[in-house]
Design an enzyme around this catalytic site. Structure first.
Site, PDB file in Angstrom:
ATOM      1  N   ASP A   1       0.804  -1.227   0.000  1.00 19.37           N
ATOM      2  CA  ASP A   1       0.000   0.000   0.000  1.00 19.37           C
ATOM      3  C   ASP A   1       0.835   1.273   0.000  1.00 19.37           C
ATOM      4  O   ASP A   1       0.634   2.165  -0.829  1.00 19.37           O
ATOM      5  CB  ASP A   1      -1.017  -0.017   1.132  1.00 19.37           C
ATOM      6  CG  ASP A   1      -0.417  -0.020   2.528  1.00 19.37           C
ATOM      7  OD1 ASP A   1       0.753  -0.422   2.693  1.00 19.37           O
ATOM      8  OD2 ASP A   1      -1.131   0.368   3.470  1.00 19.37           O
TER       9      ASP A   1
ATOM     10  N   TYR B   1       2.136 -11.813  -2.040  1.00 13.37           N
ATOM     11  CA  TYR B   1       0.681 -11.899  -1.967  1.00 13.37           C
ATOM     12  C   TYR B   1       0.098 -12.193  -3.340  1.00 13.37           C
ATOM     13  O   TYR B   1       0.701 -11.913  -4.367  1.00 13.37           O
ATOM     14  CB  TYR B   1       0.055 -10.623  -1.378  1.00 13.37           C
ATOM     15  CG  TYR B   1       0.129  -9.375  -2.241  1.00 13.37           C
ATOM     16  CD1 TYR B   1      -0.998  -8.910  -2.919  1.00 13.37           C
ATOM     17  CD2 TYR B   1       1.298  -8.628  -2.334  1.00 13.37           C
ATOM     18  CE1 TYR B   1      -0.955  -7.759  -3.682  1.00 13.37           C
ATOM     19  CE2 TYR B   1       1.351  -7.460  -3.080  1.00 13.37           C
ATOM     20  CZ  TYR B   1       0.222  -7.032  -3.757  1.00 13.37           C
ATOM     21  OH  TYR B   1       0.277  -5.880  -4.506  1.00 13.37           O
TER      22      TYR B   1
ATOM     23  N   TRP C   1       1.693 -14.290   2.153  1.00 13.86           N
ATOM     24  CA  TRP C   1       2.773 -15.082   2.745  1.00 13.86           C
ATOM     25  C   TRP C   1       3.859 -14.075   3.124  1.00 13.86           C
ATOM     26  O   TRP C   1       4.685 -13.674   2.303  1.00 13.86           O
ATOM     27  CB  TRP C   1       3.323 -16.097   1.734  1.00 13.86           C
ATOM     28  CG  TRP C   1       2.350 -17.180   1.391  1.00 13.86           C
ATOM     29  CD1 TRP C   1       2.289 -18.437   1.910  1.00 13.86           C
ATOM     30  CD2 TRP C   1       1.302 -17.113   0.413  1.00 13.86           C
ATOM     31  NE1 TRP C   1       1.276 -19.153   1.335  1.00 13.86           N
ATOM     32  CE2 TRP C   1       0.639 -18.358   0.404  1.00 13.86           C
ATOM     33  CE3 TRP C   1       0.839 -16.100  -0.454  1.00 13.86           C
ATOM     34  CZ2 TRP C   1      -0.445 -18.638  -0.426  1.00 13.86           C
ATOM     35  CZ3 TRP C   1      -0.236 -16.374  -1.277  1.00 13.86           C
ATOM     36  CH2 TRP C   1      -0.860 -17.627  -1.254  1.00 13.86           C
ATOM     37  N   ARG C   2       3.840 -13.617   4.388  1.00 16.05           N
ATOM     38  CA  ARG C   2       4.703 -12.484   4.745  1.00 16.05           C
ATOM     39  C   ARG C   2       5.212 -12.542   6.176  1.00 16.05           C
ATOM     40  O   ARG C   2       5.819 -11.586   6.659  1.00 16.05           O
ATOM     41  CB  ARG C   2       3.922 -11.181   4.555  1.00 16.05           C
ATOM     42  CG  ARG C   2       2.752 -11.050   5.516  1.00 16.05           C
ATOM     43  CD  ARG C   2       1.721 -10.057   5.113  1.00 16.05           C
ATOM     44  NE  ARG C   2       2.197  -8.696   4.976  1.00 16.05           N
ATOM     45  CZ  ARG C   2       1.367  -7.653   4.899  1.00 16.05           C
ATOM     46  NH1 ARG C   2       0.058  -7.844   4.940  1.00 16.05           N
ATOM     47  NH2 ARG C   2       1.845  -6.437   4.773  1.00 16.05           N
TER      48      ARG C   2
ATOM     49  N   ASN D   1      -6.197   2.096   6.282  1.00 20.68           N
ATOM     50  CA  ASN D   1      -6.000   0.769   5.686  1.00 20.68           C
ATOM     51  C   ASN D   1      -5.995  -0.370   6.707  1.00 20.68           C
ATOM     52  O   ASN D   1      -4.943  -0.880   7.087  1.00 20.68           O
ATOM     53  CB  ASN D   1      -4.690   0.733   4.897  1.00 20.68           C
ATOM     54  CG  ASN D   1      -4.924   0.875   3.406  1.00 20.68           C
ATOM     55  OD1 ASN D   1      -6.048   1.109   2.980  1.00 20.68           O
ATOM     56  ND2 ASN D   1      -3.876   0.752   2.631  1.00 20.68           N
TER      57      ASN D   1
ATOM     58  N   ARG E   1      -6.633  -4.161   7.836  1.00 21.57           N
ATOM     59  CA  ARG E   1      -6.779  -5.528   7.356  1.00 21.57           C
ATOM     60  C   ARG E   1      -6.896  -6.446   8.562  1.00 21.57           C
ATOM     61  O   ARG E   1      -5.947  -6.578   9.347  1.00 21.57           O
ATOM     62  CB  ARG E   1      -5.574  -5.940   6.496  1.00 21.57           C
ATOM     63  CG  ARG E   1      -5.378  -5.086   5.259  1.00 21.57           C
ATOM     64  CD  ARG E   1      -6.472  -5.303   4.232  1.00 21.57           C
ATOM     65  NE  ARG E   1      -6.229  -4.518   3.023  1.00 21.57           N
ATOM     66  CZ  ARG E   1      -6.699  -3.287   2.815  1.00 21.57           C
ATOM     67  NH1 ARG E   1      -7.439  -2.710   3.763  1.00 21.57           N
ATOM     68  NH2 ARG E   1      -6.449  -2.649   1.696  1.00 21.57           N
TER      69      ARG E   1
ATOM     70  N   ALA F   1      -5.235  -0.862  -5.042  1.00 19.12           N
ATOM     71  CA  ALA F   1      -4.500   0.410  -5.046  1.00 19.12           C
ATOM     72  C   ALA F   1      -5.362   1.613  -5.366  1.00 19.12           C
ATOM     73  O   ALA F   1      -4.832   2.718  -5.564  1.00 19.12           O
ATOM     74  CB  ALA F   1      -3.297   0.366  -5.987  1.00 19.12           C
TER      75      ALA F   1
ATOM     76  N   GLY G   1      -7.319   3.190  -3.228  1.00 19.45           N
ATOM     77  CA  GLY G   1      -7.091   4.103  -2.110  1.00 19.45           C
ATOM     78  C   GLY G   1      -5.667   4.629  -2.057  1.00 19.45           C
ATOM     79  O   GLY G   1      -5.430   5.779  -1.699  1.00 19.45           O
ATOM     80  N   ASP G   2      -4.705   3.790  -2.424  1.00 20.57           N
ATOM     81  CA  ASP G   2      -3.298   4.203  -2.407  1.00 20.57           C
ATOM     82  C   ASP G   2      -3.041   5.309  -3.425  1.00 20.57           C
ATOM     83  O   ASP G   2      -2.314   6.269  -3.155  1.00 20.57           O
ATOM     84  CB  ASP G   2      -2.392   3.014  -2.716  1.00 20.57           C
ATOM     85  CG  ASP G   2      -2.676   1.815  -1.836  1.00 20.57           C
ATOM     86  OD1 ASP G   2      -3.144   2.013  -0.704  1.00 20.57           O
ATOM     87  OD2 ASP G   2      -2.425   0.682  -2.289  1.00 20.57           O
TER      88      ASP G   2
END
Length: 309
Positions: A29, A84, A99-100, A165, A167, A252, A254-255
């Site tokens: 983001d 992702y 996967w982070r 943002n 999540r 993206a 919003g980004d």
């Protein structure tokens, strides 16, 4: 000269097509916002940690090619960036799989070089931009270090912009999330929020809780319909977005809105005109798959209508 630092994480992005094939790119983001700000002409650096692998090298080369400063990117031997996958439905609404957990970016505020980075944040920038996803990366100790860094920056005259943002997957404990958000909002000069984020975070009536509590002096509240409320210096203006004919992927949106809004504000636009610029760029971005649209697809009138370029 105005210079912005965007703080967060960039990941390898896999975008799934209808036939099950995947297209590889990258995104995150605050990185998305940094890239679109750079394309709009704002001097901007990205602040994160990466590994020493080929994908991290590729990311850095791509950011530099976009005009993003990378001097504040820390490299960690033996580590990798996160990953992702974007899946979209027929209307373009997206779903992410991540996967982070061991990504290098998670240790940004727990490294030997972190104190020097904190000094640079207070010395080298006019505005720091971060998000709720940024907050979810670091854990309690990392967030405490980040908060101290923001306090030092504000004491030096640096402004803080925060995008809510939220999540759910990044916050196993909702009470921890609420406190983290309250802490960062109390340190922010500009908040880019959405009713969806606020109601998810604070529960039913979350938007009212936010508006009635302590909040930054400048707030952009994105609504469920294609519009936002801009609240600055006692004013409260509704700024509607023009209908978008073709929505392929809302990743993206919003980004990119944040990128155009902040660029316009830093260039001297009033908040309402800045929100219109945000709507224009976001309307273009949702017409393409993935977080980053081709340079050739960038609308030429994002800032021109406000007389800023």
């Amino acid at each position: 000269m105005v210079r912005v630092a965007c703080i967060g994480e960039c990941m390898i992005e896999l975008s799934e097509h209808a036939d099950g094939s995947l297209t590889r790119s990258y995104g995150g983001d605050t990185l998305n916002t940094a890239l679109y700000m750079a394309r709009l002409g704002t001097p901007v650096d990205y602040v994160t940690a990466l590994g020493d692998d080929g994908w991290s090298d590729e990311m850095l080369a791509a950011w530099k090619a976009e005009g993003i400063g990378t001097s504040k990117v820390l490299r960690l031997p033996g580590r990798l960036p996160g990953l992702y996958v974007i899946q979209t439905d027929a209307s373009g609404e997206r779903r992410f799989q991540y996967w982070r957990e061991s990504a290098a970016a998670r240790d940004l505020f727990a490294l030997e070089k972190t104190p020097a980075l904190i000094e640079a944040l207070a010395r080298d920038y006019s505005l720091l931009y971060l998000s709720g996803i940024t907050l979810s990366l670091y854990g309690e100790k990392g967030r405490a270090v980040l908060s101290d860094a923001l306090d030092k920056a504000r004491a030096a005259g640096v402004r803080i912009a925060f995008d809510t943002n939220f999540r759910t997957r990044g916050w196993p404990d909702r009470d921890v999330a609420r406190q983290a958000y309250r802490d960062i909002l109390s340190r922010s000069d500009i908040a880019l929020a959405s009713t969806e984020d606020l109601d998810l975070l604070f529960g039913e009536g979350g938007t009212e809780t936010f508006l009635e509590g302590q909040r930054p002096a400048e707030v952009v509240l994105k609504l469920a319909e294609p519009a936002c409320r801009v609240m600055v210096d006692g004013s409260d203006d509704l700024v509607e977005a023009k209908p978008v004919e073709r929505v392929v992927d809302t990743t993206a949106a919003g980004d990119s809105f944040a990128a155009a809004y902040l660029t316009a504000r830093l260039s001297g636009a009033n908040p309402v005109d800045a929100a219109r610029a945000g709507h224009r760029l976001a309307g273009a971005v949702v017409g393409y798959r993935g977080a980053i649209i081709p340079r050739s697809a960038m609308p030429s009138d994002v800032l021109k209508r406000e007389g800023l370029v």
